[in-house]
Design a protein around this motif. Structure first.
Motif, PDB file in Angstrom:
ATOM      1  N   ALA A 161      42.629  51.242  25.836  1.00 22.55           N
ATOM      2  CA  ALA A 161      42.177  50.858  27.183  1.00 22.55           C
ATOM      3  C   ALA A 161      41.498  49.483  27.154  1.00 22.55           C
ATOM      4  CB  ALA A 161      41.210  51.907  27.734  1.00 22.55           C
ATOM      5  N   GLY A 162      40.739  49.216  26.110  1.00 15.41           N
ATOM      6  CA  GLY A 162      40.038  47.939  25.999  1.00 15.41           C
ATOM      7  C   GLY A 162      41.010  46.775  25.856  1.00 15.41           C
ATOM      8  N   ILE A 163      41.850  46.836  24.838  1.00 12.78           N
ATOM      9  CA  ILE A 163      42.735  45.693  24.568  1.00 12.78           C
ATOM     10  C   ILE A 163      43.773  45.506  25.678  1.00 12.78           C
ATOM     11  CG2 ILE A 163      44.255  47.085  23.056  1.00 12.78           C
ATOM     12  CD1 ILE A 163      43.543  43.287  22.793  1.00 12.78           C
ATOM     13  N   ASP A 178      36.287  33.311  39.893  1.00 16.43           N
ATOM     14  CA  ASP A 178      37.595  33.790  40.376  1.00 16.43           C
ATOM     15  C   ASP A 178      37.426  35.113  41.110  1.00 16.43           C
ATOM     16  OD1 ASP A 178      39.004  31.688  39.359  1.00 16.43           O
ATOM     17  OD2 ASP A 178      40.003  32.814  37.760  1.00 16.43           O
ATOM     18  N   LYS A 179      38.316  35.328  42.059  1.00 14.41           N
ATOM     19  CA  LYS A 179      38.339  36.609  42.754  1.00 14.41           C
ATOM     20  C   LYS A 179      39.421  37.474  42.118  1.00 14.41           C
ATOM     21  CE  LYS A 179      36.211  35.232  47.066  1.00 14.41           C
ATOM     22  NZ  LYS A 179      35.534  34.081  46.441  1.00 14.41           N
ATOM     23  N   VAL A 180      38.982  38.596  41.558  1.00  6.61           N
ATOM     24  CA  VAL A 180      39.868  39.445  40.752  1.00  6.61           C
ATOM     25  C   VAL A 180      39.989  40.828  41.383  1.00  6.61           C
ATOM     26  CG1 VAL A 180      39.997  40.687  38.535  1.00  6.61           C
ATOM     27  CG2 VAL A 180      39.461  38.237  38.566  1.00  6.61           C
ATOM     28  N   GLY A 181      41.212  41.347  41.421  1.00  7.85           N
ATOM     29  CA  GLY A 181      41.434  42.713  41.879  1.00  7.85           C
ATOM     30  C   GLY A 181      41.777  43.611  40.705  1.00  7.85           C
ATOM     31  N   VAL A 182      41.207  44.809  40.683  1.00 10.25           N
ATOM     32  CA  VAL A 182      41.562  45.805  39.665  1.00 10.25           C
ATOM     33  C   VAL A 182      42.099  47.024  40.405  1.00 10.25           C
ATOM     34  CG1 VAL A 182      40.722  47.336  37.840  1.00 10.25           C
ATOM     35  CG2 VAL A 182      39.834  44.979  38.005  1.00 10.25           C
ATOM     36  N   ALA A 183      43.402  47.277  40.262  1.00 10.42           N
ATOM     37  CA  ALA A 183      44.025  48.398  40.968  1.00 10.42           C
ATOM     38  C   ALA A 183      44.158  49.579  40.022  1.00 10.42           C
ATOM     39  CB  ALA A 183      45.399  47.982  41.498  1.00 10.42           C
ATOM     40  N   GLY A 184      43.604  50.729  40.425  1.00  9.08           N
ATOM     41  CA  GLY A 184      43.535  51.898  39.546  1.00  9.08           C
ATOM     42  C   GLY A 184      42.248  51.816  38.753  1.00  9.08           C
ATOM     43  N   PHE A 185      41.292  52.661  39.117  1.00  8.78           N
ATOM     44  CA  PHE A 185      39.946  52.583  38.521  1.00  8.78           C
ATOM     45  C   PHE A 185      39.724  53.827  37.667  1.00  8.78           C
ATOM     46  CE2 PHE A 185      35.142  52.704  39.544  1.00  8.78           C
ATOM     47  CZ  PHE A 185      34.835  51.770  38.560  1.00  8.78           C
ATOM     48  N   GLY A 186      40.457  53.862  36.542  1.00  4.53           N
ATOM     49  CA  GLY A 186      40.317  54.974  35.604  1.00  4.53           C
ATOM     50  C   GLY A 186      39.915  54.434  34.246  1.00  4.53           C
ATOM     51  N   GLY A 187      40.511  54.998  33.192  1.00  5.95           N
ATOM     52  CA  GLY A 187      40.171  54.578  31.829  1.00  5.95           C
ATOM     53  C   GLY A 187      40.387  53.089  31.610  1.00  5.95           C
ATOM     54  N   LYS A 292      52.717  34.500  40.742  1.00  4.04           N
ATOM     55  CA  LYS A 292      53.326  34.851  39.451  1.00  4.04           C
ATOM     56  C   LYS A 292      53.011  36.290  39.086  1.00  4.04           C
ATOM     57  CE  LYS A 292      52.518  30.154  37.807  1.00  4.04           C
ATOM     58  NZ  LYS A 292      51.497  29.792  38.819  1.00  4.04           N
ATOM     59  N   VAL A 293      54.018  36.896  38.455  1.00  8.67           N
ATOM     60  CA  VAL A 293      53.895  38.301  38.080  1.00  8.67           C
ATOM     61  C   VAL A 293      54.256  38.449  36.611  1.00  8.67           C
ATOM     62  CG1 VAL A 293      55.040  40.539  38.403  1.00  8.67           C
ATOM     63  CG2 VAL A 293      54.459  39.148  40.391  1.00  8.67           C
ATOM     64  N   PHE A 294      53.465  39.167  35.839  1.00 10.12           N
ATOM     65  CA  PHE A 294      53.873  39.470  34.454  1.00 10.12           C
ATOM     66  C   PHE A 294      53.442  40.866  34.051  1.00 10.12           C
ATOM     67  CE2 PHE A 294      49.841  38.895  32.032  1.00 10.12           C
ATOM     68  CZ  PHE A 294      49.062  38.190  32.944  1.00 10.12           C
ATOM     69  N   GLY A 295      54.159  41.399  33.073  1.00  7.85           N
ATOM     70  CA  GLY A 295      53.779  42.691  32.504  1.00  7.85           C
ATOM     71  C   GLY A 295      53.104  42.455  31.175  1.00  7.85           C
ATOM     72  N   SER A 296      52.340  43.417  30.706  1.00 10.41           N
ATOM     73  CA  SER A 296      51.627  43.211  29.459  1.00 10.41           C
ATOM     74  C   SER A 296      51.450  44.545  28.741  1.00 10.41           C
ATOM     75  CB  SER A 296      50.271  42.563  29.764  1.00 10.41           C
ATOM     76  OG  SER A 296      49.590  42.204  28.589  1.00 10.41           O
ATOM     77  N   GLN A 297      51.706  44.517  27.444  1.00 12.71           N
ATOM     78  CA  GLN A 297      51.587  45.743  26.644  1.00 12.71           C
ATOM     79  C   GLN A 297      50.465  45.554  25.622  1.00 12.71           C
ATOM     80  OE1 GLN A 297      54.980  46.551  24.216  1.00 12.71           O
ATOM     81  NE2 GLN A 297      54.249  48.561  23.611  1.00 12.71           N
ATOM     82  N   ILE A 298      49.535  46.429  25.599  1.00 11.13           N
ATOM     83  CA  ILE A 298      48.345  46.395  24.719  1.00 11.13           C
ATOM     84  C   ILE A 298      47.983  44.955  24.347  1.00 11.13           C
ATOM     85  CG2 ILE A 298      48.197  48.763  23.948  1.00 11.13           C
ATOM     86  CD1 ILE A 298      49.943  48.015  21.496  1.00 11.13           C
ATOM     87  N   PRO A 318      33.349  51.786  27.150  1.00 11.64           N
ATOM     88  CA  PRO A 318      33.810  52.750  28.160  1.00 11.64           C
ATOM     89  C   PRO A 318      32.719  53.768  28.448  1.00 11.64           C
ATOM     90  CG  PRO A 318      34.666  53.323  26.006  1.00 11.64           C
ATOM     91  CD  PRO A 318      33.969  52.005  25.839  1.00 11.64           C
ATOM     92  N   GLU A 319      32.817  54.419  29.597  1.00 14.19           N
ATOM     93  CA  GLU A 319      31.963  55.569  29.875  1.00 14.19           C
ATOM     94  C   GLU A 319      32.764  56.795  29.444  1.00 14.19           C
ATOM     95  OE1 GLU A 319      30.298  55.436  33.796  1.00 14.19           O
ATOM     96  OE2 GLU A 319      29.315  53.526  33.315  1.00 14.19           O
ATOM     97  N   VAL A 320      32.166  57.621  28.600  1.00 16.18           N
ATOM     98  CA  VAL A 320      32.949  58.687  27.969  1.00 16.18           C
ATOM     99  C   VAL A 320      32.364  60.069  28.218  1.00 16.18           C
ATOM    100  CG1 VAL A 320      33.738  57.122  26.154  1.00 16.18           C
ATOM    101  CG2 VAL A 320      31.703  58.522  25.761  1.00 16.18           C
ATOM    102  N   GLU A 321      33.264  61.051  28.193  1.00 15.21           N
ATOM    103  CA  GLU A 321      32.865  62.464  28.199  1.00 15.21           C
ATOM    104  C   GLU A 321      33.405  63.073  26.919  1.00 15.21           C
ATOM    105  OE1 GLU A 321      33.587  65.151  31.548  1.00 15.21           O
ATOM    106  OE2 GLU A 321      33.571  63.406  32.865  1.00 15.21           O
ATOM    107  N   ILE A 322      32.503  63.631  26.126  1.00 12.19           N
ATOM    108  CA  ILE A 322      32.909  64.182  24.832  1.00 12.19           C
ATOM    109  C   ILE A 322      33.364  65.633  24.993  1.00 12.19           C
ATOM    110  CG2 ILE A 322      32.182  64.602  22.437  1.00 12.19           C
ATOM    111  CD1 ILE A 322      32.044  61.667  23.275  1.00 12.19           C
TER     112      ILE A 322
END
Ligand code: NDP
Ligand code: ZN
Length: 354
Positions: A161-163, A178-187, A292-298, A318-322
């Motif tokens: 999730a980090g990388i 910069d104005k940044v959007g983050v879509a999907g607010f999960g892990g 511009k649009v790009f995909g990115s893997q890890i 991250p915020e974690v639940e053990i």
């Protein structure tokens, strides 16, 4: 000789976890053996178990966010010694010679060996098995150094999730203001928010629930948009420099493209099931202001180490639940991720494995 390992596997397409014992290949001269301390649950694990990305083979031990301690080293190993802490992400090996490997982008090597659910051509096509298990053996080159004084249970999710969020944010050269959007607010999304906020960006979070409004603010976002609420979406067109989508399900990416400023960039990292893959028609790109649009893997191994060191130096975790290492706990966790009930990453305490 081969290394005995035990953990949890899905044995068939029914998605049920069962205790599972198997063998890993013998420790090579350039390899290390890691005893797993924590392994976290990425939505990719769930996609795999559910066959969202095509037919799967079983038994499958998922898990590609692993933090552990080195218990054995091969005779040529220089990066680690017994007792050091090490992390493993989505890959365990690659060819080392192609253009991608030379550029530090091993994840795109055609011979990359993924941490699980892959054939390891460097070890007689052994089927790799992942982190929901008590150990893992891999070349020292693909293990990430973890400083001994870090909180190990929070480190595991950084390895994927980090990388996966750090890499495109830096590739796109997001900068202060910069104005940044983050879509999907999960892990992934809650890591993206923290990296962008750290750079000094003004972050807008997009999700489908009211439950996470306060969390977005707490992590430094200036705005929270519930995309199911049309009022929330007003006034956003042409307003963002960069958007990262971590959405794991079907959605319309074109609503986000319109939110980019002239020359703005959008990175896709969320990978929905193949049967419901979102589509961007070419005409939408042509009519739309050099966006511009790009995909990115890890991210590659060198960048993963850089991300880890950066995260620790800047206190970004991250915020974690053990949860305990049982089949039942893993199955409940999977359902909760699908139901949007996790904040924000489940981490299996593999030390509790019986
Ligand atoms: P999570 O389930 O933790 O987070 C996904 C978030 O997206 C949830 O908060 C969910 O909402 C939200 N969401 C779902 N549908 C929508 C929608 N239509 N609009 C806005 N938000 C939505 O998943 P992860 O963060 O672990 O993984 C996300 C995706 O990234 C997965 O597809 C995964 O496979 C992929 N991935 C890709 C990698 C890469 O290298 N490119 C690496 C790792 C993962 P709710 O809270 O209601 O559930
Ligand atoms: Zn992952």
């Amino acid at each position: 000789k081969t290394i005995p390992s035990k953990g949890f596997a899905v044995l068939a397409a029914d998605g049920k976890f069962k205790p599972f014992e198997f063998n890993r290949h013998a420790l090579g001269d350039n390899e290390i053996l890691i005893e797993t301390l924590y392994a976290s649950i990425c939505h990719s694990d769930i996609h795999h178990v559910h066959g969202d990305w095509g037919k799967e083979e079983f038994p499958m031990v998922p898990g590609h966010e692993i933090a552990g301690r080195v218990s054995k080293v091969g005779k040529n190993v220089t990066k680690f010694k017994v007792g050091d802490y090490a992390g493993v992400g989505c890959m365990v090996n690659s060819c080392g010679k192609c253009d991608f490997c030379k550029a530090g982008l091993e994840q795109y090597c055609k011979d990359v060996v993924l941490t699980y659910h892959d054939k390891d051509q460097f070890h007689d096509n052994e089927v790799t098995q992942g982190g929901y298990s008590n150990n893992i053996v891999l070349t020292e080159n693909f293990a990430i150094k973890l400083p001994a004084n870090t909180d190990m249970k929070k480190v595991a999710p950084l390895l994927c999730a980090g990388i996966t969020t750090y890499s495109p944010i830096h590739y796109a050269q997001v900068k202060k203001g910069d104005k940044v959007g983050v879509a999907g607010f999960g892990g992934l999304g809650h890591m993206a928010v923290q990296y962008a906020v750290k750079i000094g960006a003004e972050v807008t979070v997009f999700d489908i629930t009211e439950e996470k409004r306060a969390d977005a603010k707490r992590l430094g976002a200036v705005k929270y948009v519930n995309v199911n609420n049309p009022e929330d979406l007003k006034g956003l067109d042409n307003s963002l420099n960069f958007i990262i989508s971590t959405i794991p399900a079907s959605y319309d990416p074109n609503i986000y493209l319109k939110m980019l400023k002239i020359d703005g960039q959008m990175a896709f990292v969320g990978l929905p099931p193949y049967a419901k893959m979102p589509i961007i028609p070419i005409d939408k790109l042509i009519w739309q202001g050099n966006r511009k649009v790009f995909g990115s893997q890890i991210g590659g191994i060198k960048e993963t180490q850089e991300m880890l060191d950066y995260s620790i130096a800047n206190n970004i975790y991250p915020e974690v639940e053990i949860i305990p290492a049982t089949s039942k706990a893993i199955e409940v966790a999977y359902q909760n991720v699908l139901d949007g009930k996790v904040k924000f990453r489940y981490v299996i305490d593999m030390k509790t494995l019986k």
